[in-house]
Scaffold this active site. Sequence first.
Site, PDB file in Angstrom:
ATOM      1  N   ARG A 101      11.234  13.524   4.637  1.00 55.96           N
ATOM      2  CA  ARG A 101      10.394  12.356   4.953  1.00 55.96           C
ATOM      3  C   ARG A 101      10.917  11.770   6.253  1.00 55.96           C
ATOM      4  O   ARG A 101      12.091  11.383   6.337  1.00 55.96           O
ATOM      5  CB  ARG A 101      10.439  11.309   3.829  1.00 55.96           C
ATOM      6  N   GLN A 131       0.808  13.326  -1.428  1.00 53.85           N
ATOM      7  CA  GLN A 131       0.020  12.273  -2.071  1.00 53.85           C
ATOM      8  C   GLN A 131      -1.397  12.768  -2.376  1.00 53.85           C
ATOM      9  O   GLN A 131      -1.984  12.422  -3.398  1.00 53.85           O
ATOM     10  CB  GLN A 131      -0.047  11.048  -1.156  1.00 53.85           C
ATOM     11  N   ARG A 284       1.971  12.179  -9.072  1.00 55.77           N
ATOM     12  CA  ARG A 284       2.895  12.674  -8.048  1.00 55.77           C
ATOM     13  C   ARG A 284       3.877  13.641  -8.700  1.00 55.77           C
ATOM     14  O   ARG A 284       4.213  14.676  -8.141  1.00 55.77           O
ATOM     15  CB  ARG A 284       3.670  11.503  -7.406  1.00 55.77           C
TER      16      ARG A 284
HETATM   17  N1  NVA Z   1       0.773   4.844   5.208  1.00 55.40           N
HETATM   18  C1  NVA Z   1       1.923   4.465   4.425  1.00 55.40           C
HETATM   19  C2  NVA Z   1       2.027   5.314   3.198  1.00 55.40           C
HETATM   20  C3  NVA Z   1       3.174   4.959   2.283  1.00 55.40           C
HETATM   21  C4  NVA Z   1       3.272   5.862   1.095  1.00 55.40           C
HETATM   22  C5  NVA Z   1       3.174   4.618   5.287  1.00 55.40           C
HETATM   23  O1  NVA Z   1       3.291   5.610   6.021  1.00 55.40           O
HETATM   24  O2  NVA Z   1       4.044   3.744   5.230  1.00 55.40           O
HETATM   25  N1   CP Z   2       2.974   6.738  -2.217  1.00 51.03           N
HETATM   26  C1   CP Z   2       4.227   6.979  -1.807  1.00 51.03           C
HETATM   27  O1   CP Z   2       4.509   7.970  -1.126  1.00 51.03           O
HETATM   28  O2   CP Z   2       5.137   6.089  -2.247  1.00 51.03           O
HETATM   29  P1   CP Z   2       6.676   5.985  -1.826  1.00 51.03           P
HETATM   30  O3   CP Z   2       6.705   5.529  -0.392  1.00 51.03           O
HETATM   31  O4   CP Z   2       7.255   4.997  -2.780  1.00 51.03           O
HETATM   32  O5   CP Z   2       7.302   7.351  -1.958  1.00 51.03           O
END
Ligand code: NVA
Ligand code: CP
Length: 302
Positions: A101, A131, A284
Site C-alpha cells: 500500500r 476493494q 474484503r
Molecule cells: N480514496 C480513499 C480510499 C480509502 C480506502 C483513499 O485513497 O484514501
Molecule cells: N477500504 C479500505 O481499504 O479501508 P482501509 O483503508 O481501512 O484499509
Amino acid sequence: MKTRHFLTLQDLQAEELRMLIHRAMERKRLAGPYEPLKNRVLGMIFEKASTRTRVSFEAGIVQLGGAAIFLAPKDSQLERGEPLEDTARVLSRMVDVIALRTHSHDTVERFAKYSRVPVINALTDRFHPCQLLADMQTWFEHRGEIRGRTVAWIGDGNNMCQSYINAAKLLDFQLNVACPEGYEPEAGLLERSASHVTLTHDPRQAASGANLIVTDVWASMGQEEEQRQRRDAFRHFQVTPEIMQLARSDALFMHCLPAHRGEEVSAEVLEGPQSVVWDEAENRLHAQKALLEFLLLPQTGI
Ligand code: NVA
Ligand code: CP
C-alpha cells in the site's frame, strides 16, 4: 511460468474475475477449516494507514494456513533509503506473496518488476483493485449478475472511481461518474472505457435510474491539506436520501469506508436499509482469500 501480479483489475481476464468472485462467495458459505496455504508467508509493506485492508489480509492468510509479516514505514530499511528494487528482490526471496500500500502507482509497478513472487496492490493513489473484488462480491450476493446494470459513482474521480471504471469494462456494466469540475478521473482511462462510462458534473443525473450508488471520501490519504478546498468543491456531491430516491427503488448503496457522515454521505443513507457497507467490508476478507489462492495456487483452477 510468469509471475502473476494484481496491480489493477486489468491484470485479470473477465472470466478470471468472475471465477474469483464466485470462489469467494462459495468459500464464505462453506464453514470449517481450509488451509491450502500452509507455511506460505504474506509480506505486507504499508506506507499509508489501514484498518480493513490490513486486517483482512492478515486474518485471511492465517485462516488459509499461512502467516503475515507486516512492515510499517519505520520498520524496514526503505525509509532509510534502501532502494525499492533491492527491497523487492530481497523480500521476494523470503516470502511467497507481497501486498503493497503506497502513494504512487509507479511504486507498485517498479516493485513488481523486481519481485519473484506475486505483488498485490493494496491501494495506490490511482487504483484500489482489492476493494472492487469485495464490492463486486457484495453486489453478486445481494443482486446477482451485474452485466447491463447501472452504477452511479458520486464524488471524487479517485483511486476507487478509477477502479470502478476498470470493473465496468471487465464486467460489462454502465458506470455514470458524477464529480465536480477539476476532480475528474484520468482522461486516458475515460477514453479507453468510453463504451461503458459516462461523465457528468450533476450527481442527480448520474443517480437517475441507477441500480447501485457508490461514493468515497472527498479527500483521500495524502490529500489532507486540500481538505477545506475540497469540502467546498464537493458540497453538492453528498449522497442523501434525495439522491437515493432518484435511483431505482431496489438500489444498493456502497462505500469502501472509512466514511465521513455529513460529507460524502448522510448518516441516514449510510445506516439506512439500502446500505450494504458492512457486508462490503466483511467481503474484503473473503475476496482477498480467493485472490491469495488464485495467485499462489493457480492449479486449483479458480
Ligand atoms: N480514496 C480513499 C480510499 C480509502 C480506502 C483513499 O485513497 O484514501
Ligand atoms: N477500504 C479500505 O481499504 O479501508 P482501509 O483503508 O481501512 O484499509
